[in-house]
Design an enzyme around this catalytic site. Structure first.
Site, PDB file in Angstrom:
ATOM      1  CG  ASP A  95     -32.546   4.631  27.622  1.00 44.91           C
ATOM      2  OD1 ASP A  95     -33.062   4.088  28.994  1.00 44.91           O
ATOM      3  OD2 ASP A  95     -32.016   4.654  27.246  1.00 44.91           O
ATOM      4  CB  SER A  96     -37.330   3.814  30.908  1.00 41.86           C
ATOM      5  OG  SER A  96     -36.769   4.833  32.409  1.00 41.86           O
ATOM      6  CD  GLU A 126     -33.078  -3.237  33.390  1.00 40.50           C
ATOM      7  OE1 GLU A 126     -32.161  -2.188  33.125  1.00 40.50           O
ATOM      8  OE2 GLU A 126     -34.016  -2.841  32.690  1.00 40.50           O
ATOM      9  CD  GLU A 179     -28.799   0.263  28.816  1.00 39.93           C
ATOM     10  OE1 GLU A 179     -28.941  -0.665  27.952  1.00 39.93           O
ATOM     11  OE2 GLU A 179     -30.036   1.010  28.853  1.00 39.93           O
ATOM     12  CG  ASP A 200     -30.078   6.144  31.323  1.00 37.53           C
ATOM     13  OD1 ASP A 200     -29.762   5.393  31.992  1.00 37.53           O
ATOM     14  OD2 ASP A 200     -31.264   5.269  31.227  1.00 37.53           O
ATOM     15  CE  LYS A 215     -29.081   3.866  34.539  1.00 33.96           C
ATOM     16  NZ  LYS A 215     -28.961   3.431  32.920  1.00 33.96           N
TER      17      LYS A 215
HETATM   18  N1  MHF Z   1     -41.429   1.375  32.344  1.00 37.07           N
HETATM   19  C1  MHF Z   1     -40.525   1.382  32.332  1.00 37.07           C
HETATM   20  N2  MHF Z   1     -40.409   0.127  33.465  1.00 37.07           N
HETATM   21  C2  MHF Z   1     -38.801  -0.669  33.325  1.00 37.07           C
HETATM   22  O1  MHF Z   1     -38.369  -1.497  34.209  1.00 37.07           O
HETATM   23  C3  MHF Z   1     -38.532  -0.141  32.080  1.00 37.07           C
HETATM   24  C4  MHF Z   1     -38.756  -0.074  31.360  1.00 37.07           C
HETATM   25  N3  MHF Z   1     -40.123   1.053  31.342  1.00 37.07           N
HETATM   26  N4  MHF Z   1     -37.944   0.550  30.063  1.00 37.07           N
HETATM   27  C5  MHF Z   1     -36.618   0.449  30.104  1.00 37.07           C
HETATM   28  C6  MHF Z   1     -36.314  -0.485  30.468  1.00 37.07           C
HETATM   29  C7  MHF Z   1     -36.187  -2.277  29.875  1.00 37.07           C
HETATM   30  N5  MHF Z   1     -36.956  -2.502  31.274  1.00 37.07           N
HETATM   31  C8  MHF Z   1     -37.386  -3.740  31.424  1.00 37.07           C
HETATM   32  C9  MHF Z   1     -39.177  -4.550  30.838  1.00 37.07           C
HETATM   33  C10 MHF Z   1     -39.796  -4.793  30.575  1.00 37.07           C
HETATM   34  C11 MHF Z   1     -39.163  -6.183  31.229  1.00 37.07           C
HETATM   35  C12 MHF Z   1     -40.131  -7.399  31.426  1.00 37.07           C
HETATM   36  O2  MHF Z   1     -40.797  -7.729  30.546  1.00 37.07           O
HETATM   37  N6  MHF Z   1     -39.425  -8.297  32.406  1.00 37.07           N
HETATM   38  C13 MHF Z   1     -40.249 -10.332  32.792  1.00 37.07           C
HETATM   39  C14 MHF Z   1     -40.089 -11.318  31.766  1.00 37.07           C
HETATM   40  C15 MHF Z   1     -38.670 -11.975  33.040  1.00 37.07           C
HETATM   41  C16 MHF Z   1     -37.955 -12.474  31.848  1.00 37.07           C
HETATM   42  O3  MHF Z   1     -38.632 -13.293  31.177  1.00 37.07           O
HETATM   43  O4  MHF Z   1     -36.787 -13.226  32.503  1.00 37.07           O
HETATM   44  C17 MHF Z   1     -40.226 -10.044  33.661  1.00 37.07           C
HETATM   45  O5  MHF Z   1     -41.279 -10.399  34.223  1.00 37.07           O
HETATM   46  O6  MHF Z   1     -39.538  -9.534  34.609  1.00 37.07           O
HETATM   47  C18 MHF Z   1     -38.007  -6.138  32.347  1.00 37.07           C
HETATM   48  C19 MHF Z   1     -37.039  -4.939  32.127  1.00 37.07           C
HETATM   49  C20 MHF Z   1     -36.631  -2.230  32.246  1.00 37.07           C
HETATM   50  N7  MHF Z   1     -36.824  -0.776  31.945  1.00 37.07           N
HETATM   51  C1  KIV Z   2     -34.634   1.154  34.265  1.00 39.01           C
HETATM   52  C2  KIV Z   2     -33.107   2.624  35.285  1.00 39.01           C
HETATM   53  C3  KIV Z   2     -33.012   1.615  36.121  1.00 39.01           C
HETATM   54  C4  KIV Z   2     -33.475   2.765  33.672  1.00 39.01           C
HETATM   55  O1  KIV Z   2     -31.967   2.278  32.582  1.00 39.01           O
HETATM   56  C5  KIV Z   2     -34.418   3.907  33.123  1.00 39.01           C
HETATM   57  O2  KIV Z   2     -34.983   4.345  33.659  1.00 39.01           O
HETATM   58  O3  KIV Z   2     -34.436   4.179  31.786  1.00 39.01           O
HETATM   59 MG    MG Z   3     -32.366   3.493  30.993  1.00 42.27          MG
END
Ligand code: MHF
Ligand code: KIV
Ligand code: MG
Length: 280
Positions: free
Chosen positions: A58-59, A196, A129, A97, A127
């Protein structure tokens, strides 16, 4: 590497990966790789590269539709992506998803919508959540013939409850709770559990506690499988990347340079050339 020559850590590729092959990987101490895909041609490329699992995430709400969260994605929308990806694959296991709002209300809701996805797109599993609060959902889905991958740790569809995008499992007793959530999913019939943004040592403990394979994203090196969003790992996405992403290519620059060159050719009149046209 020559065709048909397999790395020592790889098993011979089956005609089509099934959930049993992921179980076999875990049982034999091998890993597997998973990427998201949303369209026919990328799925085809990943499949031909030998990728074991493709996730229609769903990303897509973010990567394909430009939305800032995954919450607005509908079953009908993900079904379009999922059907395209299935048509592009011959060997990979394709999972989808379940979007926000298509499974939470009841095991019946989850099962009806998952069956629609399987019938209308050909995906081999789904999948969802969430952990033990969805044990009954996982049970009914599995009994109905739909394999389920659980997803714990950071669950983006619950970001409004979790308070933003952040690592999960830093609180007191987190390891025990995470192990319990994963074990309940497994006992309910889940064929795998995705984690995740979970601390690496906790993810390792969960993988060791489970019989079924685990998949990680921001969960360290000890899970059975690994997943990334393809636009992140191939460098198509702009802006700051989460810490868990490794960039294997710079597609944004590759595409941008090609489009710039094409535009210059068109404006200068060097494209199309004689060979791109037709004689009368
Ligand atoms: N393009 C994209 N990549 C992804 O991995 C992803 C999506 N979209 N959409 C659905 C979810 C959302 N996800 C995400 C999106 C952003 C962060 C993020 O900004 N993480 C930062 C902050 C972590 C923190 O503060 O603890 C990092 O630096 O990892 C993490 C997971 C993983 N998934
Ligand atoms: C980041 C993966 C695990 C996901 O759920 C997605 O792409 O939507
Ligand atoms: Mg997802």
């Amino acid at each position: 590497m020559a065709e048909n020559e397999t790395a020592p850590y790889a098993a011979p590729a089956p005609a089509r990966y099934r959930t049993v092959h992921l179980q076999r990987a875990k049982d034999e101490g091998r890993r597997f790789a998973m990427l998201t895909a949303y369209d026919f041609q990328m799925a085809q490329v990943f499949d031909e590269a030998g990728l074991e699992v493709v996730l229609v995430g769903d990303s897509a709400a973010n990567t394909m539709m430009g939305l800032s969260t995954t919450l607005p994605m509908t079953l009908e929308q993900i079904a379009v992506y999922a059907a395209s990806v299935v048509r592009g694959t011959r060997h990979a296991l394709v999972l989808s998803d379940m979007p926000f709002g298509t499974y939470e209300v009841s095991p019946q809701q989850a099962t009806e919508n998952a069956i629609r996805l399987v019938k209308e797109t050909g995906v081999a599993g789904v999948k969802i959540e969430g952990g033990e609060r969805f044990a009954e959902h996982v049970r009914m889905l599995t009994d109905a013939g739909v394999p389920v991958m659980g997803h714990i740790g950071f669950t983006p569809q619950s970001e409004n409850v979790l308070g933003g995008y952040r690592i999960q499992g830093r609180e007191e007793g987190a390891a025990e709770r995470m192990i319990r959530e994963a074990t309940v999913l497994q006992e309910a019939g889940a064929f795998a559990v995705l984690m995740e943004m979970v601390p690496s040592d906790i993810a390792r403990q969960v993988d060791e506690a489970l019989r079924v394979p685990t998949v990680g994203i921001g969960a360290g090196p000890h899970t059975t499988g690994q997943v990334l969003v393809w636009q992140d790992m191939l460098g198509l996405r702009a802006g700051k990347m989460p810490r868990f992403v490794k960039r294997y290519a710079d597609l944004r620059t590759v595409v941008s340079d090609a489009v710039t060159e094409y535009r210059r050719d068109v404006l200068e009149g060097t494209f199309p050339a004689a060979e791109h046209g037709f004689d009368s």
